[in-house]
Design a protein around this motif. Structure first.
Motif, mmCIF file in Angstrom:
data_model
loop_
_atom_site.group_PDB
_atom_site.id
_atom_site.type_symbol
_atom_site.label_atom_id
_atom_site.label_comp_id
_atom_site.label_asym_id
_atom_site.label_seq_id
_atom_site.Cartn_x
_atom_site.Cartn_y
_atom_site.Cartn_z
ATOM 1 N N PHE A 1 0.849 -1.194 0.000
ATOM 2 C CA PHE A 1 0.000 0.000 0.000
ATOM 3 C C PHE A 1 0.882 1.241 0.000
ATOM 4 O O PHE A 1 2.100 1.160 0.236
ATOM 5 C CB PHE A 1 -0.892 0.007 1.246
ATOM 6 N N LEU A 2 0.253 2.385 -0.208
ATOM 7 C CA LEU A 2 0.930 3.685 -0.142
ATOM 8 C C LEU A 2 -0.074 4.681 0.409
ATOM 9 O O LEU A 2 -1.077 4.997 -0.241
ATOM 10 C CB LEU A 2 1.411 4.101 -1.535
ATOM 11 N N LYS A 3 0.168 5.172 1.623
ATOM 12 C CA LYS A 3 -0.786 6.061 2.277
ATOM 13 C C LYS A 3 -0.788 7.455 1.644
ATOM 14 O O LYS A 3 0.075 7.811 0.844
ATOM 15 C CB LYS A 3 -0.470 6.171 3.779
ATOM 16 N N GLU A 4 -1.771 8.241 2.036
ATOM 17 C CA GLU A 4 -1.954 9.579 1.471
ATOM 18 C C GLU A 4 -0.703 10.449 1.623
ATOM 19 O O GLU A 4 -0.095 10.519 2.690
ATOM 20 C CB GLU A 4 -3.135 10.271 2.153
ATOM 21 N N GLY B 1 -7.874 -4.168 -5.218
ATOM 22 C CA GLY B 1 -7.256 -2.993 -4.604
ATOM 23 C C GLY B 1 -6.244 -2.360 -5.551
ATOM 24 O O GLY B 1 -6.364 -2.446 -6.760
ATOM 25 N N GLY B 2 -5.222 -1.705 -4.968
ATOM 26 C CA GLY B 2 -4.200 -1.063 -5.781
ATOM 27 C C GLY B 2 -4.710 0.115 -6.581
ATOM 28 O O GLY B 2 -4.120 0.496 -7.596
ATOM 29 N N VAL B 3 -5.802 0.739 -6.122
ATOM 30 C CA VAL B 3 -6.423 1.856 -6.837
ATOM 31 C C VAL B 3 -5.729 3.169 -6.452
ATOM 32 O O VAL B 3 -5.437 3.408 -5.276
ATOM 33 C CB VAL B 3 -7.929 1.942 -6.523
ATOM 34 N N LEU B 4 -5.466 4.001 -7.445
ATOM 35 C CA LEU B 4 -4.885 5.318 -7.214
ATOM 36 C C LEU B 4 -6.012 6.280 -6.870
ATOM 37 O O LEU B 4 -6.842 6.608 -7.730
ATOM 38 C CB LEU B 4 -4.129 5.777 -8.459
ATOM 39 N N HIS B 5 -6.048 6.721 -5.608
ATOM 40 C CA HIS B 5 -7.107 7.611 -5.130
ATOM 41 C C HIS B 5 -6.583 9.038 -5.011
ATOM 42 O O HIS B 5 -5.445 9.261 -4.584
ATOM 43 C CB HIS B 5 -7.608 7.163 -3.753
ATOM 44 N N GLN C 1 -0.356 17.145 -5.011
ATOM 45 C CA GLN C 1 -1.762 16.745 -4.984
ATOM 46 C C GLN C 1 -1.898 15.509 -4.104
ATOM 47 O O GLN C 1 -1.152 14.546 -4.274
ATOM 48 C CB GLN C 1 -2.266 16.444 -6.399
ATOM 49 N N LYS C 2 -2.839 15.540 -3.187
ATOM 50 C CA LYS C 2 -3.000 14.434 -2.252
ATOM 51 C C LYS C 2 -3.524 13.195 -2.970
ATOM 52 O O LYS C 2 -4.510 13.250 -3.690
ATOM 53 C CB LYS C 2 -3.953 14.825 -1.128
ATOM 54 N N HIS C 3 -2.836 12.068 -2.737
ATOM 55 C CA HIS C 3 -3.244 10.817 -3.374
ATOM 56 C C HIS C 3 -2.713 9.645 -2.564
ATOM 57 O O HIS C 3 -1.877 9.807 -1.667
ATOM 58 C CB HIS C 3 -2.719 10.752 -4.813
ATOM 59 N N SER C 4 -3.181 8.453 -2.893
ATOM 60 C CA SER C 4 -2.723 7.239 -2.231
ATOM 61 C C SER C 4 -2.915 6.063 -3.175
ATOM 62 O O SER C 4 -3.596 6.175 -4.202
ATOM 63 C CB SER C 4 -3.502 6.996 -0.929
#
Length: 239
Positions: free
Chosen positions: A151-154, A181-185, A211-214
């Motif tokens: 995972f990669l948090k915000e 999962g693995g979606v870029l939000h 830009q905030k993303h995760s």
């Protein structure tokens, strides 16, 4: 060796990026390029396992990690999960293509082909047009692989001195399923999610920095890993 498609609608892509600061470009690489890069990355044995240790980016050898005992792996998981509960954290595999290719180090020529792809005239010209910024001078690049539990948090990619204009992610796993999962939000100012991009095969995601993303947690039942080529479009001189 690898090249981008020649029939992209640049005007439409620019309009979307300027409107939302994010764009996903389908069918990005020409011919077999995406499939060839995917197969190449899938056969790699040497990766870094990357995570945040008390605010410091840390890489360990994934092949070494595979030889650890269950207790040793559990200790690392405890470190990662305990920090992830309250602070910034990530866990994924990476290969620092830019670091060794920009130095001309001896690596597989296909890594150099990936480096040359994202620093080609066609790639950089397209990115300048889509992003609307002619100051983009080069692209750094790494390979990433999100296995089950990664995972990669915000965060927002804003790092002083890096001169990052935008980020790009070339998605390489065929037939990725949303449920894995693995979606870029992406997130609004209030912290709410405003858009999610599934890692669609042979699509590149381009988004403004900062830009905030995760990247959401890859499910334990995912039968595949999430492979990509990713990096930042940067101003200044390559160093």
């Amino acid at each position: 060796m690898y090249c981008i498609s020649s029939d992209l609608d640049v005007d439409r892509l620019r309009e979307e990026f300027l409107r939302s600061s994010v764009v996903q470009v389908p069918n990005f690489l020409h011919g077999q390029s995406a499939s060839d890069i995917f197969s190449f990355l899938r056969e790699q044995k040497e990766w870094n396992l990357s995570f945040n240790k008390l605010g410091v980016h840390t890489d360990i050898s994934f092949s070494d990690y595979c030889g650890w005992s269950t207790d040793q792996k559990g200790m690392l998981n405890d470190i990662v999960w305990s920090q992830a509960g309250a602070e910034f954290q990530y866990l994924y595999k990476s290969i620092p293509i830019f670091d060794f290719c920009s130095r001309g180090s001896g690596q597989d020529r296909r890594f150099m082909s990936i480096f040359q792809l994202v620093n080609s005239k066609s790639f950089l010209s397209l990115m300048r047009s889509v992003v609307g910024d002619n100051s983009i001078a080069f692209a750094d690049v790494q390979a990433t692989c999100f296995d089950r539990g990664h995972f990669l948090k915000e965060h927002d990619d804003g790092v002083s001195g890096k001169n990052r204009v935008a980020a790009y992610v070339i998605n390489l796993t065929p037939n990725w399923n949303l449920d894995w999962g693995g979606v870029l939000h992406f997130y609004g100012k209030d912290g709410g999610a405003i858009r999610g991009l599934v890692p669609t095969f042979n699509a590149v995601n381009v988004f403004k920095v900062p830009q905030k993303h995760s990247v959401s947690y890859v499910a334990p039942f995912a039968p595949e890993s999430r492979y990509s080529i990713t990096g930042w479009l940067r101003r200044g001189e390559m160093a």
